[in-house]
Design an enzyme around this catalytic site. Structure first.
Site, PDB file in Angstrom:
ATOM      1  N   GLU A  70       0.376  -1.314   0.043  1.00 21.53           N
ATOM      2  CA  GLU A  70      -0.369  -0.014  -0.203  1.00 21.53           C
ATOM      3  C   GLU A  70       1.030   1.275  -0.241  1.00 21.53           C
ATOM      4  O   GLU A  70       0.302   2.719   0.895  1.00 21.53           O
ATOM      5  CB  GLU A  70      -0.927   0.022   1.336  1.00 21.53           C
ATOM      6  CG  GLU A  70      -1.679  -0.707   0.848  1.00 21.53           C
ATOM      7  CD  GLU A  70      -2.962  -1.177   2.437  1.00 21.53           C
ATOM      8  OE1 GLU A  70      -4.216  -1.175   1.388  1.00 21.53           O
ATOM      9  OE2 GLU A  70      -2.524  -0.394   3.098  1.00 21.53           O
ATOM     10  N   GLU A 119      -6.440  -7.889  -0.448  1.00 20.93           N
ATOM     11  CA  GLU A 119      -6.817  -7.501   0.677  1.00 20.93           C
ATOM     12  C   GLU A 119      -8.642  -7.549   0.733  1.00 20.93           C
ATOM     13  O   GLU A 119      -8.900  -6.837   0.817  1.00 20.93           O
ATOM     14  CB  GLU A 119      -6.151  -6.928   1.506  1.00 20.93           C
ATOM     15  CG  GLU A 119      -4.769  -7.063   1.961  1.00 20.93           C
ATOM     16  CD  GLU A 119      -4.016  -5.955   3.236  1.00 20.93           C
ATOM     17  OE1 GLU A 119      -5.387  -5.143   3.334  1.00 20.93           O
ATOM     18  OE2 GLU A 119      -2.884  -5.371   2.779  1.00 20.93           O
TER      19      GLU A 119
END
Length: 579
Positions: free
Chosen positions: A157, A233
């Site tokens: 991320e 995710e």
């Protein structure tokens, strides 16, 4: 050997379209003797892949002291995944977030002034050494060499943190030079700027989200026009913090979002399949205007609960997966009942009163300056003569402090409450016991120093000549475990011991409701932190940490026990939910 690649629209396994149906399982949050059980249950839910982060600070808590054995045996974990017939995805970071302390980065790496998660040459030197060690384990276990690993992720991320393309390019070069040949991916939330900043054209972009599947896959497709869509995710639950509630997600809604994902042909990694536990002092913390430390449990409302038992979400997800992929007929066996009993506790005295070991310094030394990896440090200073009470002022306490004057408790100062001042009486010695409650795991607060920052003052006058004493709670518990003599339970921090009789090793659930705040150990195994602040009420004791016969329980209480006993209950008590 099997090949695994990225095609025009799909992942290709031996040239044939393949949908990855994965679940996150962190080896460092599960007792190694229970890895195989959790992996097997993943297969029984219908998963074909297991994903794990790699926690750098678990492997190398001190610079140069690399450990890939026992709890850190990533190779054995991947071999067990392979033995179960599953593939593996490895996400080595070096930053992982994961609600894990310091986002997985070692304290020694983040200490001092340096540019993190960037192409800064000094930072690249350290992460190069780390990644080479990880890839020595991963490279020979890639699918094209007969192993389970099909994907490796670059950073984590990153678009939510920075946009240093040279850093990402350096990571890719390091990874390929170390022999990684499987496809390389990145993950970011489905926000245009994050997806743009967090990847490179040569890397396959994936998303992280837990709802609004159709909309978010469309955003991802705009940034990844070819190849398979993947949610790396899929948030099926959430984490908890002290003073909050236990977070859950509605089973049918989560199953419907998973169904939408798979029906669109997208691949998925369920985060989490099994959350496990932040054993010891491994919990992280969030800080978005207010410091919030993460609880010991990482149950995450996942398909397997903290103790590894299937939940309603397990069976709902299994039904969804069965629409798109083969699912074994076999179901997990029900867990054996856990013993329930009351164990008396014996006080064995104070435990935070170790003599000051260092010479006095003008200002308090932080945990980082002390190279201290445990939870507590005590700061002592002589008070100037005064005729009455004075106002003690601190620049900042990280993260919770108990203040005493001449051994008498005066009050607490909390980072979460934004406390900076406390009125104290006249006396000779000021003692401040400070707890590191968990290092922030997200954004630009990585690597913050812990302890007392700056120079405290009394009525505006600098207090100098501080003794800074690190306290290793695990070592203290080890020493006290052998005690047989009782002591008086006075005010302030007190240690307690008891013996849990068992007929055979068993998972246990230790109810901490009657305790205030502290740490618990069974047979030397560090269960983690407890706090009456909630929401969590039980500490999970994995069966491999127990034995037939007596099991020595050590409780290091920081405040007071409401009742001098330990209760073992039938199951998890994780607190009230928002419903």
């Amino acid at each position: 050997m099997t090949s695994f690649s990225i095609g025009d629209t799909d992942f290709l396994r031996d040239g044939q379209p393949h949908q990855v149906i994965s679940g996150a399982l962190h080896y460092f949050r599960v007792h190694p003797d229970q890895w195989q059980d959790r992996i097997r249950k993943a297969r029984l839910m219908g998963l074909n892949t297991i994903e794990t982060y790699v926690a750098w600070n678990a492997h190398e808590p001190r610079r140069g002291e690399w450990d890939a054995t026992g709890w850190n045996d990533l190779g054995r974990f991947l071999d067990l995944v392979h033995a179960e017939g599953l593939d593996a995805i490895v996400r080595p970071g070096p930053y992982i977030c994961a609600e894990w302390h310091n986002g997985g980065l070692p304290n020694w790496l983040t200490a001092g002034e340096r540019s993190l998660r960037s192409s800064d040459p000094e930072f690249l030197v350290d992460i190069s050494a780390y990644l080479r060690r990880v890839y020595e384990i991963v490279a020979p276990r890639q699918v094209d060499r007969g192993g389970p690993v099909v994907l490796v992720q670059i950073e984590n991320e990153y678009g939510a943190y920075g946009s240093d393309k040279a850093y990402l390019e350096a990571l890719v070069t390091l990874t390929k030079d170390a022999g990684i040949t499987v496809p390389l991916t990145t993950v970011d939330q489905p926000v245009d700027q994050m997806l743009e900043d967090g990847s490179l054209p040569a890397l396959h972009k994936t998303g992280s989200f837990g709802s609004r599947t159709t909309e978010r896959l469309a955003t991802l497709r705009a940034h990844q026009p070819t190849g398979p869509l993947m949610c790396s995710e899929f948030w099926d639950g959430w984490f908890d913090w002290w003073g909050g509630v236990h977070h859950t997600t509605e089973v049918d809604a989560a199953a419907a979002d998973l169904d939408a994902m798979l029906s669109a042909g997208a691949s998925v990694n369920i985060y989490m399949f099994h959350g496990g536990t932040n054993f010891g002092l491994t919990n992280g913390a969030n800080h978005k205007g207010r410091y919030l430390p993460i609880v010991t449990s990482y149950d995450y409302d996942a398909p397997l609960d903290e103790a590894g038992n299937p939940t309603a979400k397990f069976f709902a997800f299994r039904d969804v997966i069965a629409k798109y992929a083969p699912v074994p007929e076999e179901l997990p066996t029900a867990a054996s009942p856990s013993p329930t009993l009351t164990v008396p506790l014996t006080p064995v005295g104070a435990w935070t009163d170790a003599p000051a070991a260092d010479a006095a310094t003008e200002t308090p030394r932080t945990f980082d300056a002390l190279a201290h990896l445990s939870a507590l440090a005590r700061y002592d200073v002589a008070l100037p003569p005064t005729e009455g009470p004075g106002l003690l002022s601190l620049e900042e306490v990280r993260d919770l402090a108990w203040v005493q004057v001449d051994g008498q408790p005066i009050g607490t100062l909390s980072r979460t409450r934004h406390d900076r001042t406390l009125r104290i009486p006249a006396g000779r010695t000021l003692s401040i016991l400070v707890e590191d409650q968990g290092r922030v795991n997200y954004d630009h607060r990585l690597g913050e120093e812990k302890g007392l920052l700056g120079t405290p003052t009394l009525d505006g006058i600098l207090l100098t000549g501080w003794h800074s004493t690190p306290l290793d709670v695990a070592e203290i518990a080890r020493t006290l475990a052998a005690r047989t003599d009782a002591a008086e339970a006075g005010s302030g921090p007190s240690a307690w011991i008891g013996d849990i009789p068992l007929d055979a090793p068993s998972d246990l659930f230790l109810d901490t409701t009657a305790w205030s705040k502290g740490y618990a150990f069974v047979n030397g195994f560090f269960l983690g932190r407890y706090w009456r602040n909630g929401p969590q009420r039980t500490l999970f004791v994995p069966a491999p940490a127990t034995r037939a016969g007596n099991n020595r329980l050590v409780v290091l209480e920081l405040e007071n026990l409401l009742a001098p006993h330990a209760e073992l209950v039938a199951g998890l008590l994780l607190g009230d939910t928002e419903e």
